[in-house]
Design a protein around this motif. Structure first.
Motif, PDB file in Angstrom:
ATOM      1  N   ILE A 223      33.956 -19.404  24.689  1.00 20.06           N
ATOM      2  CA  ILE A 223      32.875 -19.608  23.731  1.00 20.06           C
ATOM      3  C   ILE A 223      32.541 -18.270  23.090  1.00 20.06           C
ATOM      4  CG2 ILE A 223      30.465 -20.285  23.426  1.00 20.06           C
ATOM      5  CD1 ILE A 223      30.752 -22.220  25.703  1.00 20.06           C
ATOM      6  N   GLY A 224      32.513 -18.258  21.765  1.00 21.65           N
ATOM      7  CA  GLY A 224      32.200 -17.036  21.038  1.00 21.65           C
ATOM      8  C   GLY A 224      31.268 -17.328  19.882  1.00 21.65           C
ATOM      9  N   SER A 225      30.644 -16.278  19.342  1.00 20.09           N
ATOM     10  CA  SER A 225      29.743 -16.446  18.206  1.00 20.09           C
ATOM     11  C   SER A 225      30.098 -15.448  17.112  1.00 20.09           C
ATOM     12  CB  SER A 225      28.279 -16.261  18.635  1.00 20.09           C
ATOM     13  OG  SER A 225      28.049 -14.950  19.124  1.00 20.09           O
ATOM     14  N   TYR A 226      29.834 -15.859  15.879  1.00 24.07           N
ATOM     15  CA  TYR A 226      30.129 -15.003  14.727  1.00 24.07           C
ATOM     16  C   TYR A 226      29.024 -15.137  13.691  1.00 24.07           C
ATOM     17  CZ  TYR A 226      32.011 -13.503  10.246  1.00 24.07           C
ATOM     18  OH  TYR A 226      32.168 -12.906   9.020  1.00 24.07           O
ATOM     19  N   SER A 227      28.457 -14.001  13.292  1.00 19.96           N
ATOM     20  CA  SER A 227      27.468 -13.968  12.220  1.00 19.96           C
ATOM     21  C   SER A 227      28.110 -13.315  10.994  1.00 19.96           C
ATOM     22  CB  SER A 227      26.237 -13.159  12.644  1.00 19.96           C
ATOM     23  OG  SER A 227      25.415 -12.881  11.519  1.00 19.96           O
ATOM     24  N   PHE A 228      27.723 -13.768   9.829  1.00 22.35           N
ATOM     25  CA  PHE A 228      28.258 -13.183   8.603  1.00 22.35           C
ATOM     26  C   PHE A 228      27.785 -11.740   8.411  1.00 22.35           C
ATOM     27  CE2 PHE A 228      28.806 -17.707   7.719  1.00 22.35           C
ATOM     28  CZ  PHE A 228      30.114 -17.717   7.254  1.00 22.35           C
ATOM     29  N   PHE A 229      26.879 -11.293   9.269  1.00 31.66           N
ATOM     30  CA  PHE A 229      26.421  -9.906   9.241  1.00 31.66           C
ATOM     31  C   PHE A 229      27.069  -9.067  10.344  1.00 31.66           C
ATOM     32  CE2 PHE A 229      22.760 -12.168   7.307  1.00 31.66           C
ATOM     33  CZ  PHE A 229      22.780 -11.549   6.066  1.00 31.66           C
ATOM     34  N   ASP A 230      28.005  -9.657  11.089  1.00 30.84           N
ATOM     35  CA  ASP A 230      28.649  -8.925  12.189  1.00 30.84           C
ATOM     36  C   ASP A 230      29.480  -7.752  11.677  1.00 30.84           C
ATOM     37  OD1 ASP A 230      27.562 -10.418  14.172  1.00 30.84           O
ATOM     38  OD2 ASP A 230      29.378 -11.540  14.672  1.00 30.84           O
ATOM     39  N   SER A 231      29.484  -6.686  12.467  1.00 31.59           N
ATOM     40  CA  SER A 231      30.287  -5.507  12.134  1.00 31.59           C
ATOM     41  C   SER A 231      31.288  -5.185  13.237  1.00 31.59           C
ATOM     42  CB  SER A 231      29.377  -4.292  11.913  1.00 31.59           C
ATOM     43  OG  SER A 231      28.577  -4.048  13.058  1.00 31.59           O
ATOM     44  N   ARG A 232      31.197  -5.893  14.368  1.00 34.54           N
ATOM     45  CA  ARG A 232      32.094  -5.659  15.485  1.00 34.54           C
ATOM     46  C   ARG A 232      32.922  -6.908  15.781  1.00 34.54           C
ATOM     47  NH1 ARG A 232      28.176  -3.087  19.985  1.00 34.54           N
ATOM     48  NH2 ARG A 232      26.764  -4.677  19.134  1.00 34.54           N
ATOM     49  N   PRO A 233      34.039  -6.769  16.490  1.00 37.80           N
ATOM     50  CA  PRO A 233      34.902  -7.920  16.788  1.00 37.80           C
ATOM     51  C   PRO A 233      34.172  -8.999  17.585  1.00 37.80           C
ATOM     52  CG  PRO A 233      36.047  -5.854  17.237  1.00 37.80           C
ATOM     53  CD  PRO A 233      34.618  -5.505  16.984  1.00 37.80           C
ATOM     54  N   ILE A 234      34.642 -10.223  17.446  1.00 32.42           N
ATOM     55  CA  ILE A 234      34.074 -11.348  18.185  1.00 32.42           C
ATOM     56  C   ILE A 234      34.464 -11.241  19.654  1.00 32.42           C
ATOM     57  CG2 ILE A 234      34.075 -13.864  18.428  1.00 32.42           C
ATOM     58  CD1 ILE A 234      34.760 -14.031  15.440  1.00 32.42           C
TER      59      ILE A 234
END
Length: 333
Positions: A223-234
């Motif tokens: 299970i992973g999460s991703y935000s469109f504001f992320d700057s680091r790998p998932i």
């Protein structure tokens, strides 16, 4: 979707169908039509947990239900509104579209809907959370503006059409965002050298910026999460399937029905000699990487030759912590 959203959609559809003839009464009856399909939740008071889950968004959310009951409700309303310049056909048309658009909207959520009941097909596009303020609030504002316009005013039609256009456009946008999030998850899995069998993506509660994914591998789920504001790998957290813990219960009819409902996305956990069936489709109870509790978990209780399935209750404190964590996580890792 939540009750408020379905009321707003139903009222707007009612206005589009019959607003010119009956004014705000079209909003009222449209809102009622938009509420009726969700009365299936009352089944939980009369049947067991598994059956109630199966019935939810089943018959009452089907095209068949809309076609069958729209003329009946239409006739009842025509008897109530005898003095209005309308026919039972007018009211039947309003009720049909109010009843039908409800499950169509629900098809975009994670739970989905059995629009083609009695055929065993559940539509679940999983591009919008069951409560999304960005969908509902603008729609509600336009509907309130409609309320204060005269029945014959051109502005009434304009505001209602804008509400339908803005809400529908946002729904389409979430499909695009889901596609982008899927690509991000897929690329991240490839970069980390993770082979997977299937992937399921969906938005986190109350927004379309932060997305989560369930990834099935041979013996675990990631299970992973991703935000469109992320700057680091998932980053992905691992959860063993533990399907073997079911033992002989794996072929029990109720367990088989639960497996079918969740479409194979489940884990089994054992705590203090008690077995729990965890539905992965709705994620964890928090965003903590060490979290092991799922939003929907069912205790398996042996009773003689049968088993009883009981949903694990949710705590209000968990909801508060989740909201705070979501707000922080949305803005990036």
């Amino acid at each position: 979707m939540d009750s408020l959203t379905q009321i707003v959609l139903g009222a707007s559809v009612g206005e589009a169908v019959l607003g010119k003839k009956v004014g705000n009464k079209a909003l009222l009856y449209g809102a009622i039509a938009g509420t009726i399909p969700d009365l299936d939740v009352l089944a939980r008071n009369f049947t067991d947990t598994v059956t109630a889950i199966e019935w939810h968004r089943g018959f009452s959310h089907s095209i068949f239900f809309s076609l069958l009951f729209a003329p009946i409700f239409g006739w009842l309303i025509s008897r109530i509104e005898r003095k209005s310049d309308t026919t039972w056909q007018d009211w039947s048309k309003l009720m049909f579209w109010g009843l039908f658009t409800h499950p169509v909207l629900d098809a975009f959520t994670t739970w989905g809907t059995q629009l083609f009941w009695p055929f065993d097909v559940r539509l679940a596009f999983q591009n919008i959370f069951v409560i999304d303020p960005l969908y509902t609030l603008p729609f509600l504002v336009f509907l309130i503006l409609v309320l204060f316009q005269k029945r014959t005013s051109p502005k009434r039609l304009k505001y209602n059409n804008l509400g339908l256009l803005v809400s529908s456009s946002y729904l389409v946008l979430t499909l695009v965002l889901k596609g982008i999030a899927y690509v991000k998850f897929n690329n991240s899995l490839q970069e980390q050298g993770i082979d997977y069998i299937a992937m399921d993506t969906r938005p986190t509660p109350f927004n379309s910026i932060l997305w989560t994914a369930n990834i099935e591998t041979a013996d675990t789920y990631l299970i992973g999460s991703y935000s469109f504001f992320d700057s680091r790998p998932i980053q992905f957290s691992s959860y063993p399937k533990n399907h073997q813990l079911l033992g002989s219960l794996a072929t029990d009819k109720k367990i088989e029905r639960l497996k079918h409902i969740v479409e194979g996305w489940y884990t089994i956990t054992k705590k203090n000699d008690q077995l729990f069936f965890n539905d992965l489709r709705f994620g964890l109870i928090s965003l903590d990487s060490e979290e092991e509790r799922f939003a929907f978990s069912y205790q398996i209780i042996p009773k003689g030759d049968e088993i009883v399935i009981e949903e694990t209750p949710k705590l209000r404190s968990d909801a508060k912590h989740l909201l705070a964590a979501l707000w922080q996580r949305i803005w990036g890792n």
